[in-house]
Design an enzyme around this catalytic site. Structure first.
Site, PDB file in Angstrom:
ATOM      1  CE  LYS B  30      -3.115  33.055  18.427  1.00  0.00           C
ATOM      2  NZ  LYS B  30      -4.565  32.791  18.565  1.00  0.00           N
ATOM      3  CB  SER B 105      -4.972  31.578  22.315  1.00  0.00           C
ATOM      4  OG  SER B 105      -5.407  31.760  20.973  1.00  0.00           O
ATOM      5  CB  SER B 129      -8.176  33.166  20.443  1.00  0.00           C
ATOM      6  OG  SER B 129      -8.220  32.017  21.249  1.00  0.00           O
TER       7      SER B 129
END
Lengths: 108, 426
Positions: B30, B105, B129
């Site tokens: 990420k 996310s 997330s």
């Protein structure tokens, strides 16, 4: 969105009372506190959205006062010199530097 | 590749060691995890050109374990979103249905695994997330107990809530990745000794005989009927394998989303003050004074980030602090106590991960409150600092549905075991 006068906004005891106080002027005031410039259309949009969002947050009024004793301890270490970033590495992402220092905008 | 899912913000190969538990495996990271020499944008204009001078601890651990990083995965800006649509680099598409969002996310991370662009992925989970995109993309995601995984090098959004977590195609792979990243780190004072010699992967044995699973009524209420049916079928599979299920009620959970958003926005309003345009990141053109220049620099934040900074500033400001922030902390303590009580009589707690099926692209972007409410089942876990896993429970109308299993603090083995049984039954 309510037309509640500004004078009530500073004395909101409950979330419900606070939610009723959001208008464009309030959004501009908070944006100034947060140091974020907003365009006029953003101000209008946020004022509308914040009324709904804060209205939802007002449900927290129903939460009973709860004991909050956290079982926490401080985590300490010896204060010894360790390897860190070099000055060059620390400055590498800065927009502006001078004589090995960060250069910021003027303070006043 | 037939469809470009816009999984990566930066495609870059970072070779790992030749030997180790992840040797030969590829991993997507990420883009809020710092990678030395490789730009780390957090999905934001603000950090579009930011190149960290050091690696996050989790990044060092996966490359030391032999994994090769294949790219920095797309994400909602600074982790603020449930759909990966708030990214400044465009939305990621869901490999299960390219017209739908992958969740957020950590949407790029989950989509990378689902699309086969990486074997494994690292995400971060502040209010769901990791688990939300795992559920929406049909893969496995784990949110570890707070303090199990070092947050050093994770660009902070809401420190008291977030953990880095693994995403993979199988429960065992996710647990293996958790074994690699878990454990104490002198760079993060909130890490514990737990996880130092973990073997979570060994717990993926599918043996739930004698396990007691609590089914939370509050987290099924209001969920999409198709989601409820799919999750109930998966829970029935656990019963068929010898698990006992009991209904549990946690009345505090009704306030979790509100408490989560007040606390997370408050922490964000303080955390994101670091983006001043002086030390790193975008800088506005202003030649005004510090305050004017600072306010102009921060125009570069996207709408959702501005929204959260402003609401957090509001919630902490004089006159409103007691009505919002103090109440949210009361709710957090109440939620923790409710979970503690429940774990007196159950080993794990089951619910749908997400109360809805994946949104269509653009469907929720203009309705922030609707997006926030979709986090009803995931946010309680962060507020209570507990571990949770999302495992595929099946599909509804051809779309993936995730089952969430929550465990007691540092009870990762229990949720890995239960999730592996769900997986075996599919």
């Amino acid at each position: 969105m309510s037309e509640t006068p500004e004078s009530d906004a500073d004395t909101a005891d409950t979330a419900a009372a606070a939610a009723a106080a959001v208008d464009a002027e309030e959004v501009r005031h908070v944006a100034e506190l947060a140091r974020v410039n907003l365009a006029d259309d953003e101000v209008d949009r946020f004022a509308e959205e914040f009324a709904d969002i804060l209205d939802s947050f007002a449900a927290l009024d129903e939460v009973p006062e709860t004991e909050r004793d956290e079982d926490l301890i401080n985590v300490m270490r010896a204060d010894e010199v360790r390897e860190g970033l070099t000055q060059e590495e620390a400055l590498a992402n800065a927009a502006e530097t001078e004589d090995g220092f960060f250069k910021g905008p003027k303070v006043s | 590749m037939a469809v470009d899912h816009n999984v990566f913000i930066t495609e870059e190969s970072i070779e790992g060691e030749t030997a180790g538990p992840l040797a030969g495996r590829t991993i997507a990271v990420k883009d809020n995890l710092s990678t030395a020499g490789v730009r780390t944008t957090c999905g934001s204009e603000m950090l579009a050109d930011y190149v960290p001078p050091y690696d996050a601890t989790a990044v060092t651990r996966v490359t030391d374990a032999g994994a090769t990083i294949v790219g920095k995965a797309n994400m909602d800006e600074f982790g603020m979103g449930t759909t990966t649509e708030t990214s400044a680099f465009g939305p990621t598409r869901n490999p299960a249905d390219p017209e739908r969002v992958p969740g957020g996310s950590s949407g790029g991370s989950a989509a990378a695994v689902a699309a086969g662009e990486a074997d494994l992925a690292l995400g971060s989970d502040t209010g769901g997330s990791v688990r939300c995109p795992a559920a929406f993309c049909g893969v496995v995601g784990i949110k570890p107990t707070y303090g199990l995984v070092s947050r050093y090098g994770l660009v902070a959004y809401a420190n008291s809530l977030e953990q880095i977590g693994p995403i993979a195609n199988t429960v065992e792979d996710a647990a293996t990745l958790l074994d690699v990243i878990a454990g104490p780190d002198p760079h993060d004072g909130t890490t514990r000794e737990a996880g130092a010699d973990s073997d979570y992967a060994a717990a993926a044995d599918g043996d739930v005989d004698g396990m007691t699973i609590g089914v939370v009524t509050e987290l099924f209420d209001g969920a999409d009927e198709r989601v409820v049916e799919t999750v109930e079928a998966a829970i029935a599979d656990l019963e068929a394998r010898g698990a006992e299920t009991v209904e549990v009620s946690l009345p505090s959970l009704e306030y979790a989303v509100q408490a989560y958003y007040v606390i997370a926005m408050s922490e964000a309003s303080s955390n994101l003050a670091r983006f001043d345009g002086v030390r790193y990141g975008h800088r506005g053109e202003s030649d005004g004074n510090w305050n004017e220049s600072f306010a102009e620099t921060r125009e570069a934040f996207g709408a959702e980030v501005k929204r959260r900074i402003l609401l957090g500033t509001y919630a902490l400001s004089a006159g409103y602090h007691d009505a919002y922030y103090a109440k949210a902390q009361d709710a957090r303590a109440w939620i923790k106590a409710d979970f503690d009580d429940a774990f007196e009589s159950v080993d794990a707690i089951a619910s749908p991960t997400m109360p809805v099926l994946p949104f269509e692209l653009g469907e929720s972007l203009d309705d922030p409150l609707r997006m926030y409410l979709a986090d009803a089942n995931t946010t309680p876990v962060n507020l209570a600092n507990l571990p949770a896993i999302s495992v595929p429970a099946g599909t509804a109308d051809g779309l993936p549905v995730g089952l969430q299993l929550v465990g007691p603090a540092f009870g990762e083995e229990t949720i890995v075991r239960a999730a592996s049984a769900v997986e075996d039954a599919l």
